[in-house]
Motif scaffolding. Structure first.
Motif, PDB file in Angstrom:
ATOM      1  N   LYS A 185      40.054 -18.658  26.347  1.00  0.00           N
ATOM      2  CA  LYS A 185      40.591 -19.955  26.773  1.00  0.00           C
ATOM      3  C   LYS A 185      40.782 -20.951  25.641  1.00  0.00           C
ATOM      4  CE  LYS A 185      39.654 -19.584  31.620  1.00  0.00           C
ATOM      5  NZ  LYS A 185      39.906 -20.250  32.852  1.00  0.00           N
ATOM      6  N   GLU A 187      43.201 -22.586  22.674  1.00  0.00           N
ATOM      7  CA  GLU A 187      44.650 -22.792  22.595  1.00  0.00           C
ATOM      8  C   GLU A 187      45.000 -23.406  21.252  1.00  0.00           C
ATOM      9  OE1 GLU A 187      44.999 -24.877  26.949  1.00  0.00           O
ATOM     10  OE2 GLU A 187      43.911 -25.821  25.338  1.00  0.00           O
ATOM     11  N   HIS A 368      43.529 -34.962  24.445  1.00  0.00           N
ATOM     12  CA  HIS A 368      43.943 -34.617  25.796  1.00  0.00           C
ATOM     13  C   HIS A 368      43.467 -35.678  26.787  1.00  0.00           C
ATOM     14  CE1 HIS A 368      44.805 -32.035  29.257  1.00  0.00           C
ATOM     15  NE2 HIS A 368      43.620 -32.375  29.732  1.00  0.00           N
ATOM     16  N   TYR A 369      44.345 -36.054  27.679  1.00  0.00           N
ATOM     17  CA  TYR A 369      44.042 -36.906  28.830  1.00  0.00           C
ATOM     18  C   TYR A 369      43.364 -38.193  28.390  1.00  0.00           C
ATOM     19  CZ  TYR A 369      43.767 -37.239  33.947  1.00  0.00           C
ATOM     20  OH  TYR A 369      43.968 -37.582  35.267  1.00  0.00           O
ATOM     21  N   SER A 383      39.640 -36.062  25.077  1.00  0.00           N
ATOM     22  CA  SER A 383      39.006 -34.850  24.554  1.00  0.00           C
ATOM     23  C   SER A 383      39.903 -34.199  23.511  1.00  0.00           C
ATOM     24  CB  SER A 383      38.769 -33.835  25.674  1.00  0.00           C
ATOM     25  OG  SER A 383      37.884 -34.349  26.628  1.00  0.00           O
ATOM     26  N   SER A 384      39.276 -33.523  22.569  1.00  0.00           N
ATOM     27  CA  SER A 384      40.062 -32.763  21.594  1.00  0.00           C
ATOM     28  C   SER A 384      40.672 -31.551  22.291  1.00  0.00           C
ATOM     29  CB  SER A 384      39.188 -32.312  20.430  1.00  0.00           C
ATOM     30  OG  SER A 384      38.187 -31.413  20.876  1.00  0.00           O
ATOM     31  N   ARG A 385      41.770 -31.070  21.735  1.00  0.00           N
ATOM     32  CA  ARG A 385      42.429 -29.893  22.305  1.00  0.00           C
ATOM     33  C   ARG A 385      43.372 -29.291  21.260  1.00  0.00           C
ATOM     34  NH1 ARG A 385      46.447 -29.622  27.606  1.00  0.00           N
ATOM     35  NH2 ARG A 385      46.384 -27.365  27.822  1.00  0.00           N
ATOM     36  N   PHE A 386      43.727 -28.057  21.458  1.00  0.00           N
ATOM     37  CA  PHE A 386      44.807 -27.431  20.705  1.00  0.00           C
ATOM     38  C   PHE A 386      44.530 -27.283  19.209  1.00  0.00           C
ATOM     39  CE2 PHE A 386      47.927 -29.166  24.053  1.00  0.00           C
ATOM     40  CZ  PHE A 386      48.007 -27.939  24.709  1.00  0.00           C
ATOM     41  N   ASN A 402      35.724 -27.933  22.334  1.00  0.00           N
ATOM     42  CA  ASN A 402      36.299 -29.269  22.462  1.00  0.00           C
ATOM     43  C   ASN A 402      35.223 -30.341  22.585  1.00  0.00           C
ATOM     44  OD1 ASN A 402      38.951 -28.525  22.190  1.00  0.00           O
ATOM     45  ND2 ASN A 402      39.231 -28.140  24.379  1.00  0.00           N
ATOM     46  N   TYR A 461      34.704 -22.942  25.262  1.00  0.00           N
ATOM     47  CA  TYR A 461      36.091 -23.416  25.239  1.00  0.00           C
ATOM     48  C   TYR A 461      36.468 -24.013  26.578  1.00  0.00           C
ATOM     49  CZ  TYR A 461      36.968 -21.202  20.763  1.00  0.00           C
ATOM     50  OH  TYR A 461      36.939 -20.869  19.449  1.00  0.00           O
TER      51      TYR A 461
ATOM     52  N   GLY B 269      47.021 -28.516  31.340  1.00  0.00           N
ATOM     53  CA  GLY B 269      45.836 -27.760  30.969  1.00  0.00           C
ATOM     54  C   GLY B 269      45.549 -26.628  31.929  1.00  0.00           C
ATOM     55  N   GLY B 270      44.418 -25.970  31.717  1.00  0.00           N
ATOM     56  CA  GLY B 270      44.047 -24.821  32.528  1.00  0.00           C
ATOM     57  C   GLY B 270      42.904 -25.159  33.454  1.00  0.00           C
ATOM     58  N   SER B 271      42.080 -24.151  33.708  1.00  0.00           N
ATOM     59  CA  SER B 271      40.902 -24.339  34.554  1.00  0.00           C
ATOM     60  C   SER B 271      39.793 -23.447  34.026  1.00  0.00           C
ATOM     61  CB  SER B 271      41.222 -23.965  35.999  1.00  0.00           C
ATOM     62  OG  SER B 271      40.041 -24.005  36.776  1.00  0.00           O
ATOM     63  N   PHE B 272      38.586 -23.925  34.139  1.00  0.00           N
ATOM     64  CA  PHE B 272      37.451 -23.097  33.754  1.00  0.00           C
ATOM     65  C   PHE B 272      37.254 -21.953  34.735  1.00  0.00           C
ATOM     66  CE2 PHE B 272      35.754 -26.338  36.552  1.00  0.00           C
ATOM     67  CZ  PHE B 272      34.953 -25.609  37.417  1.00  0.00           C
ATOM     68  N   VAL B 273      37.870 -22.043  35.901  1.00  0.00           N
ATOM     69  CA  VAL B 273      37.737 -21.012  36.927  1.00  0.00           C
ATOM     70  C   VAL B 273      38.563 -19.787  36.549  1.00  0.00           C
ATOM     71  CG1 VAL B 273      38.263 -20.457  39.344  1.00  0.00           C
ATOM     72  CG2 VAL B 273      37.283 -22.686  38.749  1.00  0.00           C
ATOM     73  N   SER B 401      40.525 -30.327  29.186  1.00  0.00           N
ATOM     74  CA  SER B 401      41.762 -29.590  29.462  1.00  0.00           C
ATOM     75  C   SER B 401      41.553 -28.420  30.417  1.00  0.00           C
ATOM     76  CB  SER B 401      42.398 -29.105  28.165  1.00  0.00           C
ATOM     77  OG  SER B 401      41.480 -28.338  27.430  1.00  0.00           O
ATOM     78  N   ARG B 403      39.224 -28.741  32.800  1.00  0.00           N
ATOM     79  CA  ARG B 403      38.501 -29.438  33.880  1.00  0.00           C
ATOM     80  C   ARG B 403      36.998 -29.150  33.808  1.00  0.00           C
ATOM     81  NH1 ARG B 403      42.001 -33.232  36.233  1.00  0.00           N
ATOM     82  NH2 ARG B 403      43.664 -32.770  34.780  1.00  0.00           N
TER      83      ARG B 403
END
Lengths: 461, 485
Positions: A185, A187, A368-369, A383-386, A402, A461, B269-273, B401, B403
């Motif tokens: 997960k 990215e 992010h967000y 949050s940090s991302r990518f 992150n 992640y 974004g994605g999901s932790f699921v 990202s 959640r």
């Protein structure tokens, strides 16, 4: 097309004048194409051609508007829209101030940010671009996501106070390519903004993605401890923070309503690091600029912060009317923000990683967000991302999970700013909510800020 | 028009498309009114019409939309062309879950069409509310009304023909004030279902708004002289005014199946699921049962049929703390089952929706609700809390990202010590890791605490779509949560 649009606006103006209406016409046309990728496939390929006409009617201090999605063939429908707005305004309540009805001193047309080759880019060209950007990088575990958004936008205005019209057309493209690990997960991303077809080049994307992939596949991943870090923000993160500053920083209306981190007494005072010079610069073609605002005011470079000193608030026409301020030519769909580069040569992530360093550096390319925790204090959280990296002072690298940053923009852009890269890039900040509005901010590729606190660190992640 | 659409659908099918649908909006109208400090800042209306065409060709989607219905053939051709290009890069050929062809109509419950109410009456209501909010200590006062009415005709190549008439009413009040340090604070009231069966102009209940105007002004004044929220660990007791957002961000978005499958990675974004988690993952404490219920009477998350033509459903997402379901549409359930190599999902959950004719349907929340519990009233929960804080009102929200973690700021907080509310605090925030947080759920209020809140601004997708939906939630308490950061 241009003449047909302006002729339509002139017809509608004449129709309104015949009936004694006082109106402003705002025309918006978009031809939008979006190729979206997910799981290494094209998940959606779409296009929309939409024409919006907003009619704002005035009656003394009363104001009301009516918008319709229409077509140039539907002149009667548009005239009915004019009648609806004129009827609505009769039932509106008077404002407590006099709203300005624009009157253009002369007609003005600007197509300098339009490139037909980009606006009409073929599906096959977009696919070829993406295929090259990720050539050899995808695997069963590493899957491509992203967008290739392109198109053209037309904005035109007319009003009953003058016979003149304004017309603006721009082409744009926004490219994001993400490679994500299907199970772990993580990215990584590479982005590009284009105003003309010549701006499009998949090679830098491929180079950036390949470099980040190698780091993410070979370096140790870990949860980093909470605490203070020297953080190097990438261009997307910088642009995102400036976007929020645009909202809660230098808008006069926001300041008057208590939604600004800056007060009137800050004008002329040092607010940020003297390394920070931020200008709303309509000469920056990569930002899809407006040379005139929608009330006809000529737009010139407008300094917001000069070597850290706050130069003044920007005033939309309506805010200026309400608070008795002088409008500053900012009644536009977007500004053309440009944060000047600094004195450190860092043209790429590879160069950043290779820089000698005395302390660990946390590289955050993307936030992010982001949201505003406290507008009065300028506190944002994200949050940090990518593709974040922890660059250790011994030269080694760690891939951090992150992290969350909850900080004041006043703090981030303060004397804690250690350096800005000399090299700048146009970072595309367009959102695809509502009507197409191509937006970009020119920013340094990197900005290093010392001693910022990380308040949350993910355990995976 | 419907016959023309059907003819075009058949024509495109004959060219090799495996599935075609059309969503024709004869009209969608909106009316927004915003009064700010007595000024009618926004008195706007809009009207649009058009058609969106979706074509599935060799396992790939193409979409095209226009307000110009003069050349329907060209519009369908464009959608097919777009699908043909998309078919050049397919990794998992799209299949759609089975469904029954439906011929049906649906109207959302509405007694008085808000578009037939004179503008002057709406302005008078806002002025009346503005007058009530105009009190000492209030620096800014907002009152707003937002009405939407749309007709949607859905026709597809599998024989469905559905006509919907949807009416939405959103309304709210907000007051802002400045404390002694010049910092701005806010308090809000937003119209929810309020237990009423319909949602036309009749839901604009003057008495309800007047009561809440008085309340939010009083609470704002208390906050302006309050201390800052302490930075420590406490139990947090979330009232529906923030509980709905907690549910929205860390259950709703996390359980959208397209996110779980990676279709939103480029943006939202994605999901932790993961697919392995269904039936196994302990998402929350045994007190947590959550559902996607599009059959609730009178909510923006209840729409009769989704934009795949699937009837509204009530799907359990989390059963006594265990993850069992997701927010799904026809495409994603097929892909998920195939990827998992087992049948996780039994058909579409009926949650595929588009925000307008010119956007493509994607998995959207319906009414993502938490079942009421057995821990009594708010007073009961407070009485059984040693060290806590009661929180209400969404001020800011930011979520990781996948959640996996979040940070929320609320309008207001009331500290609770030894079972009693002690004092108001300002600048209240809380944060946490999603699974740890939901597993710390220690009390769920009974039906007296349950409210259905409306959401009119949920953004998702590219091109972005803003959707209307609902959340029915009780008061909930979570333990050992970091506040004040």
């Amino acid at each position: 097309m241009k003449e047909r649009i302006l002729e339509t606006l002139r017809d509608l103006r004449a129709y309104a004048l015949d009936r004694g209406y006082e109106i402003v016409l705002d025309y918006h046309e978009e031809d939008s194409y979006l190729m979206r990728f997910a799981n290494s496939a094209i998940s959606l390929n779409t296009n929309e051609h939409l024409i919006r006409l907003e009619i704002t009617a005035f009656a003394g201090r009363k104001r009301a508007s009516y918008e319709l999605i229409t077509d140039l063939d539907k002149i009667n429908e548009m005239k009915q829209g004019v009648d609806v707005a004129a009827e609505m305004v009769q039932h509106a309540q008077p404002l407590e101030y006099d709203p300005t009805i624009p009157a253009f001193a002369a007609s003005f047309a600007d197509e300098s940010a339009y490139d037909e080759d980009l606006a009409q880019l073929a599906n096959a060209e977009k696919l070829a671009y993406f295929n090259r950007a990720v050539e050899g990088l995808e695997t069963d575990d590493l899957q491509l996501s992203g967008i290739f958004s392109s198109g053209e936008t037309i904005a035109a205005q007319s009003n009953t106070r003058s016979e003149h019209t304004q017309f603006w057309r721009a082409s744009d493209a926004q490219v994001n390519a993400v490679l994500a690990h299907a199970t772990l997960k993580w990215e990584v991303i590479a982005e590009q903004s284009a105003q003309c077809k010549a701006d499009l080049d998949p090679e830098p994307l491929r180079r950036d993605l390949a470099y980040l992939l190698e780091r993410y596949q070979t370096e140790t991943a870990q949860q980093i401890p909470l605490g203070r870090y020297d953080i190097v923000f990438g261009s997307s993160a910088i642009a995102d923070m400036l976007n929020f500053m645009n909202w809660i920083g230098f808008s006069g209306g926001s300041m008057k309503r208590g939604f600004s981190m800056l007060a009137e007494d800050k004008v002329g005072k040092k607010v940020f690091s003297d390394k920070i010079t931020l200008v709303d610069d309509p000469d920056q073609i990569a930002t899809f600029p407006f040379k005139r605002d929608f009330t006809g005011i000529e737009r010139k470079p407008f300094p917001l912060f000069e070597r850290g000193i706050f130069k003044g608030f920007v005033w939309f026409q309506d805010d200026a009317d309400e608070f008795g301020a002088r409008p500053t030519g900012h009644t536009v769909m977007h500004k053309s923000l440009a944060l000047h580069g600094g004195e450190v040569d860092v043209a790429s992530l590879q160069a950043l990683v290779g820089m000698p360093r005395q302390k660990d550096l946390l590289y955050i390319p993307f936030l992010h967000y982001m949201n505003i925790v406290n507008p009065s204090k300028g506190v944002i959280t994200a949050s940090s991302r990518f593709g974040a990296l922890l660059l250790k002072k011994d030269g080694s690298l760690v891939v951090p999970y992150n992290v969350r940053l909850t900080q004041s923009l006043l703090d981030i852009f303060s004397d804690k700013v250690a350096w800005l890269s000399r090299q700048t890039v146009a970072c595309n900040t367009s959102m695809s909510y509502g009507a197409r509005n191509p937006t970009a901010i020119r920013v340094p590729k990197f900005m290093c800020v010392e001693g910022l606190e990380i308040s949350h660190s993910n355990s995976s992640y | 028009m419907i016959e023309q659409l059907k003819q075009q659908i058949e024509r495109i099918k004959a060219q090799g498309a495996t599935y075609v649908d059309a969503r024709w909006y004869p009209f969608e109208e909106s009316n927004q009114l915003v009064m700010l400090n007595g000024n009618l800042k926004n008195a706007s209306a809009s009207r649009e019409s058009g058609v969106g065409i979706r074509v599935l060709y060799q396992g790939a989607w193409g979409f095209s939309a226009s307000s110009d219905l003069g050349d329907l053939g060209a519009l369908f051709d464009k959608a097919l062309d777009n699908a043909r290009v998309a078919a050049e890069r397919v990794t998992f050929p799209i299949r759609l879950a089975e469904k029954d062809a439906v011929q049906a109509t649906f109207s959302s419950p509405c007694e008085v069409n808000p578009f037939e109410v004179p503008l002057a009456d709406k302005v008078a209501f806002l002025k009346e509310m503005d007058d009530k909010l105009k009190q000492e200590g209030v620096f800014l006062r907002f009152s707003r009304l937002n009405f939407i009415r749309k007709q949607i005709v859905f026709v597809d190549s599998e024989g469905s023909e559905i006509e919907k008439l949807i009416t939405e009413v959103f309304a709210g009040l907000e007051v802002d004030g400045k404390d002694a340090q010049g910092m701005t604070h806010e308090r809000k009231f937003t119209l929810g279902q309020q237990g009423k069966p319909t949602r036309g102009w009749e839901s604009i209940d003057r008495q309800l708004f007047a009561q809440n105007a008085e309340r939010i002004v009083r609470e704002l004044k208390e906050m302006l002289v309050a201390d800052d929220c302490p930075k420590e660990d406490r139990s947090v007791i979330l009232l529906p005014g923030i509980m709905f957002l907690q549910t929205h961000e860390t259950i709703g978005h996390a359980l959208e199946l397209d996110r779980i499958l990676g279709y939103e990675l480029a943006f939202a974004g994605g999901s932790f699921v993961t697919l392995d988690d269904f039936g196994k993952l302990r998402y929350g404490s045994p007190k947590l049962t959550a559902r996607a219920n599009a059959t609730v009477p009178n909510s923006p998350g209840s729409f009769g049929f989704d934009d795949d033509g699937i009837p509204a459903k009530d799907t359990v997402l989390i059963d006594k703390g265990v993850l069992v379901g997701a927010i799904t549409g026809r495409q994603m359930v097929e892909e998920a089952n195939a990827r998992a190599r087992k049948p996780i999902f039994d058909g579409s959950g009926g949650a595929n929706r588009a925000t307008s004719f010119y956007r493509v349907p994607i998995e959207r929340m319906t009414n993502i609700n938490i079942d009421p519990g057995t821990d009594g009233t708010l007073d009961d929960i407070v009485a059984r809390t040693e060290k806590g804080i009661v929180l209400d009102g969404e001020r800011s929200w930011s979520i990781g990202s996948n959640r996996e973690q979040f940070h929320f700021a609320t309008d207001i907080g009331w500290l609770v010590d030894e079972g009693k509310v002690t004092r108001v605090v300002k600048n209240a925030t809380y944060k946490g890791d999603t699974l740890k947080f939901w597993n710390s759920l220690s009390a769920v209020g009974d039906e007296s605490t349950w409210e259905l809140k409306f959401v009119d601004n949920c953004g998702k997708g590219q091109p972005n779509q803003v959707m209307q939906l609902g959340h029915g939630v009780p008061v909930c308490r979570f333990d050992n949560v970091r506040i004040g950061e």
